[in-house]
Design an enzyme around this catalytic site. Sequence first.
Site, PDB file in Angstrom:
ATOM      1  CG  HIS A  73      -2.045   0.967   1.130  1.00 47.83           C
ATOM      2  ND1 HIS A  73      -3.293   0.743   1.650  1.00 47.83           N
ATOM      3  CD2 HIS A  73      -2.116   2.200   0.566  1.00 47.83           C
ATOM      4  CE1 HIS A  73      -4.069   1.777   1.413  1.00 47.83           C
ATOM      5  NE2 HIS A  73      -3.367   2.689   0.757  1.00 47.83           N
ATOM      6  CG  HIS A  75      -1.141   6.633  -1.890  1.00 48.85           C
ATOM      7  ND1 HIS A  75      -2.335   6.596  -2.573  1.00 48.85           N
ATOM      8  CD2 HIS A  75      -1.372   6.025  -0.706  1.00 48.85           C
ATOM      9  CE1 HIS A  75      -3.255   6.001  -1.824  1.00 48.85           C
ATOM     10  NE2 HIS A  75      -2.696   5.641  -0.687  1.00 48.85           N
ATOM     11  CG  ASN A 107      -4.700   8.173  -4.718  1.00 47.52           C
ATOM     12  OD1 ASN A 107      -3.863   7.282  -4.749  1.00 47.52           O
ATOM     13  ND2 ASN A 107      -4.854   8.959  -3.673  1.00 47.52           N
ATOM     14  CG  HIS A 194     -10.296   3.968   1.687  1.00 47.69           C
ATOM     15  ND1 HIS A 194      -9.145   4.675   1.889  1.00 47.69           N
ATOM     16  CD2 HIS A 194     -11.208   4.489   2.549  1.00 47.69           C
ATOM     17  CE1 HIS A 194      -9.353   5.581   2.840  1.00 47.69           C
ATOM     18  NE2 HIS A 194     -10.606   5.487   3.248  1.00 47.69           N
ATOM     19  CG  ASP A 328      -2.334   4.603   3.380  1.00 46.00           C
ATOM     20  OD1 ASP A 328      -2.150   4.899   2.185  1.00 46.00           O
ATOM     21  OD2 ASP A 328      -3.349   4.964   4.019  1.00 46.00           O
ATOM     22  CG  HIS A 332      -0.003  15.140   1.116  1.00 47.64           C
ATOM     23  ND1 HIS A 332      -0.647  15.226  -0.100  1.00 47.64           N
ATOM     24  CD2 HIS A 332      -0.646  14.159   1.812  1.00 47.64           C
ATOM     25  CE1 HIS A 332      -1.642  14.344  -0.130  1.00 47.64           C
ATOM     26  NE2 HIS A 332      -1.655  13.682   1.006  1.00 47.64           N
TER      27      HIS A 332
HETATM   28 ZN   LIG Z   1      -3.826   4.732   0.802  1.00 54.38          ZN
END
Ligand SMILES: [Zn+2]
Length: 454
Positions: A73, A75, A107, A194, A328, A332
């Site tokens: 997991h 991003h 995403n 999710h 996860d 940012h």
């Molecule tokens: Zn996630």
Amino acid sequence: MVRIINAKQIDGQWLELSLQGGRVDAVQTSAAPPPVNPESVPMTSVGDFAALAPNTLVDAGGYTLVPAAIDVHVHSRDPGLTHKEDWQTLARAAWHGGVIAVADMPNTNPPTMTRESVLVKAERARASGIEFSFFLGVGLGNIHQISGLLVDPELPLCGLKVFYGRTTGELLYDDLETLARVLPEHGGKVVVFHSEDQCMIDCNHQQYARRLHEKDNAAFAVHSAIRSSEAAHLSTRTILEWARTVYKRPIHIAHVSTALEVELVAEARARGVQVTCEVAPHHLLFSTADYERLGPLVKMNPPLRSLAEVEALNRLVGQGAVDIFATDHAPHLLSEKYSDVAHSPSGVPGVELFYQLLIAVSRRTGLPLAQAVRMATEAPAALLGWRHKGRLAPGYDADLVLLSDEEHTVQSTDVVSKCGWTPYAGWHLPSDVVATWNVGRQVYCREKSGHGVG
Ligand SMILES: [Zn+2]
């Protein structure tokens, strides 16, 4: 054939490993360490095992040798959001944490929902040198294509990611009946959820609207009130019931944040549902009490829970009730994070401290180390269907990590991820990654650079 000696196994036994090229050929354990051999080469100096002369003896220096981890997991942010992270920085961060393969979430921008977007992302990922697979996203726009995409042998897809919620955004989807109908009966891949109930969240949102424009750290606690535990419970119940009565194929619940979800998963499994679940380190190591100090830096979805709920989740992890450990990793920039509650984006980085945090979680929960390591290696490999990864056993890839049991103090100046910060700054973690190899090739060595060398 190359032999690695003087390595500790996670259970304290001594380990001897023979490698042939990038594969493990034989494994032997013994109760006592081997005699010192002056002819041996220090393992940290080995760049590529395949390049060593035959019969080279490699000394692991008494460090603990474990299979490299697979993070199911992350991003990557690439393509489209590369000011936060890109595949190069993600790869370096992952290797630093003892991770050699990642499964990336859809995403990115464009979202991973079409053949074209998968191929574009794959080209960028390949250039980084990390092993990868992607979860395909689903929404109204591609619901009738997902079946074909998931079985397309040219696409590096490990499954489908469903952001379960009222279908408003392009990556939100809640029509489970249609999903069951369009997904392939056989040869399909895992469906990851999710799981938070969007209607309940929207309703809570109205109630707290007044506080959403506050910027002080303590105000961020409303994020946990809005995305309540009940919203996660309701959604997980619905998904598990659907899996039991309609879908009847493998599913996976991402980042469970409450003990009740783990119990619901266990109950469903006892009733025949093929379901696994994962936990993220931040849901075990932080609680709502940390908003006061960290505010936006610990805003993520699902959000932090109360101390009592965190303790209950830790207890279940300690009993071995959760299948997979995954970070996860969702970076940012700090400049984006420091905004009001409504506008601060959700997500925290984590992959670069993967093994360091896993060992901390094992200590905290009492889960035996060997079992904790399986949550990060064998279990993820099984979820993704990767047969030659996740174990130190004959025939498996030589994906190796050396761990030291010296304390590791996390400093934000050492952060490898492009975002440049970590919520764990100042923490003293009980272990550190000394070096990482992927299929026999060294991709990280602490001594050499503090960053990846691959
Ligand atoms: Zn996630």
